[in-house]
Design a protein around this motif. Structure first.
Motif, PDB file in Angstrom:
ATOM      1  N   LEU A  37       0.830  -1.202   0.000  1.00 52.53           N
ATOM      2  CA  LEU A  37       0.000   0.000   0.000  1.00 52.53           C
ATOM      3  C   LEU A  37       0.866   1.254   0.000  1.00 52.53           C
ATOM      4  CD1 LEU A  37      -2.929   0.979   0.063  1.00 52.53           C
ATOM      5  CD2 LEU A  37      -2.815   0.929   2.558  1.00 52.53           C
ATOM      6  N   ALA A  38       1.911   1.252   0.832  1.00 46.27           N
ATOM      7  CA  ALA A  38       2.804   2.414   0.916  1.00 46.27           C
ATOM      8  C   ALA A  38       3.485   2.685  -0.420  1.00 46.27           C
ATOM      9  CB  ALA A  38       3.856   2.187   2.001  1.00 46.27           C
ATOM     10  N   ASP A  39       3.707   1.637  -1.198  1.00 46.36           N
ATOM     11  CA  ASP A  39       4.364   1.796  -2.493  1.00 46.36           C
ATOM     12  C   ASP A  39       3.444   2.442  -3.524  1.00 46.36           C
ATOM     13  OD1 ASP A  39       6.786   1.314  -4.019  1.00 46.36           O
ATOM     14  OD2 ASP A  39       5.610  -0.129  -5.192  1.00 46.36           O
ATOM     15  N   ARG A  40       2.139   2.514  -3.204  1.00 48.23           N
ATOM     16  CA  ARG A  40       1.166   3.048  -4.153  1.00 48.23           C
ATOM     17  C   ARG A  40       0.720   4.474  -3.837  1.00 48.23           C
ATOM     18  NH1 ARG A  40      -1.995  -0.687  -7.121  1.00 48.23           N
ATOM     19  NH2 ARG A  40      -0.863  -2.616  -7.420  1.00 48.23           N
ATOM     20  N   VAL A  41       1.020   4.966  -2.624  1.00 51.36           N
ATOM     21  CA  VAL A  41       0.487   6.273  -2.229  1.00 51.36           C
ATOM     22  C   VAL A  41       1.595   7.243  -1.839  1.00 51.36           C
ATOM     23  CG1 VAL A  41      -1.639   5.223  -1.393  1.00 51.36           C
ATOM     24  CG2 VAL A  41       0.201   5.689   0.219  1.00 51.36           C
ATOM     25  N   LEU A  42       1.309   8.523  -2.015  1.00 50.92           N
ATOM     26  CA  LEU A  42       2.188   9.602  -1.566  1.00 50.92           C
ATOM     27  C   LEU A  42       1.405  10.381  -0.518  1.00 50.92           C
ATOM     28  CD1 LEU A  42       4.924  11.080  -1.978  1.00 50.92           C
ATOM     29  CD2 LEU A  42       3.748  12.577  -3.602  1.00 50.92           C
ATOM     30  N   ARG A  43       1.875  10.353   0.716  1.00 50.69           N
ATOM     31  CA  ARG A  43       1.147  10.988   1.815  1.00 50.69           C
ATOM     32  C   ARG A  43       1.408  12.489   1.862  1.00 50.69           C
ATOM     33  NH1 ARG A  43      -0.434   7.037   5.733  1.00 50.69           N
ATOM     34  NH2 ARG A  43      -1.573   8.767   6.717  1.00 50.69           N
ATOM     35  N   ASP A 117      10.800  10.268   3.557  1.00 46.27           N
ATOM     36  CA  ASP A 117      10.203   9.059   4.111  1.00 46.27           C
ATOM     37  C   ASP A 117       9.844   9.336   5.560  1.00 46.27           C
ATOM     38  OD1 ASP A 117      10.516   7.486   1.787  1.00 46.27           O
ATOM     39  OD2 ASP A 117      12.612   7.107   2.305  1.00 46.27           O
ATOM     40  N   GLN A 118       8.610   8.986   5.959  1.00 42.98           N
ATOM     41  CA  GLN A 118       8.148   9.279   7.306  1.00 42.98           C
ATOM     42  C   GLN A 118       7.285   8.163   7.857  1.00 42.98           C
ATOM     43  OE1 GLN A 118       6.782  13.688   6.467  1.00 42.98           O
ATOM     44  NE2 GLN A 118       6.972  13.328   8.656  1.00 42.98           N
ATOM     45  N   TRP A 119       7.280   8.052   9.189  1.00 38.71           N
ATOM     46  CA  TRP A 119       6.371   7.135   9.860  1.00 38.71           C
ATOM     47  C   TRP A 119       5.026   7.822  10.072  1.00 38.71           C
ATOM     48  CZ3 TRP A 119       5.684   2.238  11.485  1.00 38.71           C
ATOM     49  CH2 TRP A 119       4.661   2.016  12.418  1.00 38.71           C
ATOM     50  N   PHE A 120       3.955   7.120   9.726  1.00 38.63           N
ATOM     51  CA  PHE A 120       2.600   7.622   9.958  1.00 38.63           C
ATOM     52  C   PHE A 120       1.852   6.633  10.845  1.00 38.63           C
ATOM     53  CE2 PHE A 120       3.804   9.940   6.244  1.00 38.63           C
ATOM     54  CZ  PHE A 120       3.045  11.105   6.230  1.00 38.63           C
ATOM     55  N   PRO A 121       1.097   7.119  11.812  1.00 36.32           N
ATOM     56  CA  PRO A 121       0.257   6.221  12.618  1.00 36.32           C
ATOM     57  C   PRO A 121      -0.976   5.805  11.831  1.00 36.32           C
ATOM     58  CG  PRO A 121      -0.169   8.485  13.237  1.00 36.32           C
ATOM     59  CD  PRO A 121       0.949   8.535  12.219  1.00 36.32           C
ATOM     60  N   THR A 122      -1.683   4.794  12.334  1.00 37.06           N
ATOM     61  CA  THR A 122      -2.977   4.450  11.740  1.00 37.06           C
ATOM     62  C   THR A 122      -3.872   5.684  11.794  1.00 37.06           C
ATOM     63  OG1 THR A 122      -2.807   2.137  12.414  1.00 37.06           O
ATOM     64  CG2 THR A 122      -5.023   2.991  11.946  1.00 37.06           C
ATOM     65  N   LYS A 123      -4.492   6.003  10.673  1.00 35.04           N
ATOM     66  CA  LYS A 123      -5.251   7.247  10.607  1.00 35.04           C
ATOM     67  C   LYS A 123      -6.570   7.027   9.877  1.00 35.04           C
ATOM     68  CE  LYS A 123      -5.478  11.751  11.281  1.00 35.04           C
ATOM     69  NZ  LYS A 123      -5.559  12.314  12.631  1.00 35.04           N
ATOM     70  N   GLU A 124      -7.648   7.533  10.476  1.00 35.36           N
ATOM     71  CA  GLU A 124      -8.967   7.461   9.845  1.00 35.36           C
ATOM     72  C   GLU A 124      -9.321   8.808   9.229  1.00 35.36           C
ATOM     73  OE1 GLU A 124     -12.060   5.930  12.275  1.00 35.36           O
ATOM     74  OE2 GLU A 124     -10.831   4.285  13.077  1.00 35.36           O
ATOM     75  N   TYR A 125      -9.800   8.759   7.996  1.00 40.45           N
ATOM     76  CA  TYR A 125     -10.218   9.957   7.283  1.00 40.45           C
ATOM     77  C   TYR A 125     -11.697   9.841   6.951  1.00 40.45           C
ATOM     78  CZ  TYR A 125      -5.157  10.413   6.731  1.00 40.45           C
ATOM     79  OH  TYR A 125      -3.811  10.509   6.972  1.00 40.45           O
ATOM     80  N   ASP A 126     -12.185  10.764   6.154  1.00 42.25           N
ATOM     81  CA  ASP A 126     -13.589  10.755   5.760  1.00 42.25           C
ATOM     82  C   ASP A 126     -13.794   9.732   4.640  1.00 42.25           C
ATOM     83  OD1 ASP A 126     -16.222  11.315   5.333  1.00 42.25           O
ATOM     84  OD2 ASP A 126     -15.887  13.199   4.282  1.00 42.25           O
ATOM     85  N   GLY A 127     -14.240   8.542   5.004  1.00 42.94           N
ATOM     86  CA  GLY A 127     -14.517   7.522   4.001  1.00 42.94           C
ATOM     87  C   GLY A 127     -13.457   6.468   3.838  1.00 42.94           C
ATOM     88  N   PHE A 128     -12.311   6.617   4.486  1.00 43.37           N
ATOM     89  CA  PHE A 128     -11.263   5.600   4.357  1.00 43.37           C
ATOM     90  C   PHE A 128     -10.275   5.717   5.518  1.00 43.37           C
ATOM     91  CE2 PHE A 128      -9.365   9.321   2.514  1.00 43.37           C
ATOM     92  CZ  PHE A 128      -7.993   9.196   2.693  1.00 43.37           C
ATOM     93  N   SER A 129      -9.436   4.700   5.666  1.00 44.57           N
ATOM     94  CA  SER A 129      -8.399   4.681   6.697  1.00 44.57           C
ATOM     95  C   SER A 129      -7.118   4.145   6.082  1.00 44.57           C
ATOM     96  CB  SER A 129      -8.801   3.790   7.875  1.00 44.57           C
ATOM     97  OG  SER A 129      -9.998   4.229   8.463  1.00 44.57           O
ATOM     98  N   LEU A 130      -5.985   4.494   6.687  1.00 41.56           N
ATOM     99  CA  LEU A 130      -4.695   3.972   6.237  1.00 41.56           C
ATOM    100  C   LEU A 130      -3.946   3.397   7.431  1.00 41.56           C
ATOM    101  CD1 LEU A 130      -3.472   6.680   3.693  1.00 41.56           C
ATOM    102  CD2 LEU A 130      -4.225   4.358   3.179  1.00 41.56           C
ATOM    103  N   PRO A 131      -3.284   2.254   7.234  1.00 40.29           N
ATOM    104  CA  PRO A 131      -2.559   1.634   8.339  1.00 40.29           C
ATOM    105  C   PRO A 131      -1.260   2.362   8.654  1.00 40.29           C
ATOM    106  CG  PRO A 131      -2.173   0.393   6.332  1.00 40.29           C
ATOM    107  CD  PRO A 131      -3.207   1.454   5.995  1.00 40.29           C
ATOM    108  N   ALA A 132      -0.759   2.131   9.856  1.00 40.83           N
ATOM    109  CA  ALA A 132       0.515   2.721  10.263  1.00 40.83           C
ATOM    110  C   ALA A 132       1.652   2.152   9.409  1.00 40.83           C
ATOM    111  CB  ALA A 132       0.771   2.416  11.739  1.00 40.83           C
ATOM    112  N   GLY A 133       2.715   2.927   9.279  1.00 37.18           N
ATOM    113  CA  GLY A 133       3.883   2.445   8.559  1.00 37.18           C
ATOM    114  C   GLY A 133       4.726   3.573   7.990  1.00 37.18           C
ATOM    115  N   GLN A 134       5.773   3.177   7.298  1.00 36.25           N
ATOM    116  CA  GLN A 134       6.659   4.122   6.626  1.00 36.25           C
ATOM    117  C   GLN A 134       6.080   4.447   5.250  1.00 36.25           C
ATOM    118  OE1 GLN A 134       9.486   5.733   7.349  1.00 36.25           O
ATOM    119  NE2 GLN A 134       9.872   4.905   9.401  1.00 36.25           N
ATOM    120  N   TYR A 135       5.929   5.725   4.971  1.00 38.94           N
ATOM    121  CA  TYR A 135       5.397   6.172   3.685  1.00 38.94           C
ATOM    122  C   TYR A 135       6.284   7.285   3.121  1.00 38.94           C
ATOM    123  CZ  TYR A 135       0.886   3.952   4.864  1.00 38.94           C
ATOM    124  OH  TYR A 135      -0.109   3.063   5.193  1.00 38.94           O
TER     125      TYR A 135
END
Length: 208
Positions: A37-43, A117-135
């Motif tokens: 997933l991290a390889d597909r998105v730019l946070r 490159d940064q660590w992101f916590p699990t985060k819920e947004y409007d309509g979707f969520s992303l797991p924690a990890g390096q992005y």
């Protein structure tokens, strides 16, 4: 008696090995799932000057200005590598868009933009969520950068999707697989447990 005890110990050993195998398999899945997933998105990571009410409000103005310009630069981009390549030559321009948004409020704080490159916590947004990890992330820092963060996604344009009421599925089309869309939107069920597993596995590996 001794034979009975020995049999029980073997059963416990087998149960422990089975449990370890299940945990290891689940952990490997979790790591692979987050990495894919991290390889597909730019946070996007926006850091306010401070936690004052004014600076927090201005943080959102900068966010909107940067996202609006980034959306123009990312037109026609189909993957994360292409998104990074499209934005990299325009970091100063993105920073200026944020600074201009501040200037319209009479604020002159400096805005800096970088790819990192940064660590992101699990985060819920409007309509979707992303797991924690390096992005990989577009990081926007306002002034002293001592205030609360704002996290979202530059590519695919999921943040803009929430603003324009475009569906997450439509915004992610072509960038994420159907399984990944189902995972982040909770369509396949159990995503909270899966994200907790991903976070636990990252912590176990020292990823934070």
């Amino acid at each position: 008696m001794t034979s009975s005890i020995s049999s029980k110990l073997r059963l416990w050993e087998a149960a422990l090995l089975l449990a370890f195998g299940i945990v290891l398999t689940a952990g490997v899945w979790a790591g692979a799932s987050e990495a894919a997933l991290a390889d597909r998105v730019l946070r996007l990571h926006v850091v306010a000057n401070s936690d004052s009410q004014g600076d927090q409000a201005r943080k959102l103005l900068v966010r909107d200005a940067v996202l609006a310009r980034a959306d123009q630069l990312l037109e026609g981009v189909s993957d994360r590598a292409g998104a990074e390549a499209a934005l990299a030559p325009h970091l100063d321009e993105l920073a200026q868009a944020g600074a201009d948004a501040l200037a319209r409020t009479g604020n002159r704080d400096r805005v800096s933009v970088a790819l990192a490159d940064q660590w992101f916590p699990t985060k819920e947004y409007d309509g979707f969520s992303l797991p924690a990890g390096q992005y990989r992330a577009l990081k926007v820092t306002i002034g002293a950068g001592a205030g609360r963060n704002w996290w979202c996604v530059v590519f695919p344009p999921l943040c803009l999707a929430s603003v324009s009421e475009q569906s997450v599925e439509t915004a992610a089309q072509g960038a994420l697989s159907q399984d990944q869309v189902a995972l982040i939107t909770g369509q396949d069920g159990g995503y909270v447990l899966r994200f907790r597993l991903i976070e636990w596995w990252q912590e176990l590996l020292g990823g934070r």
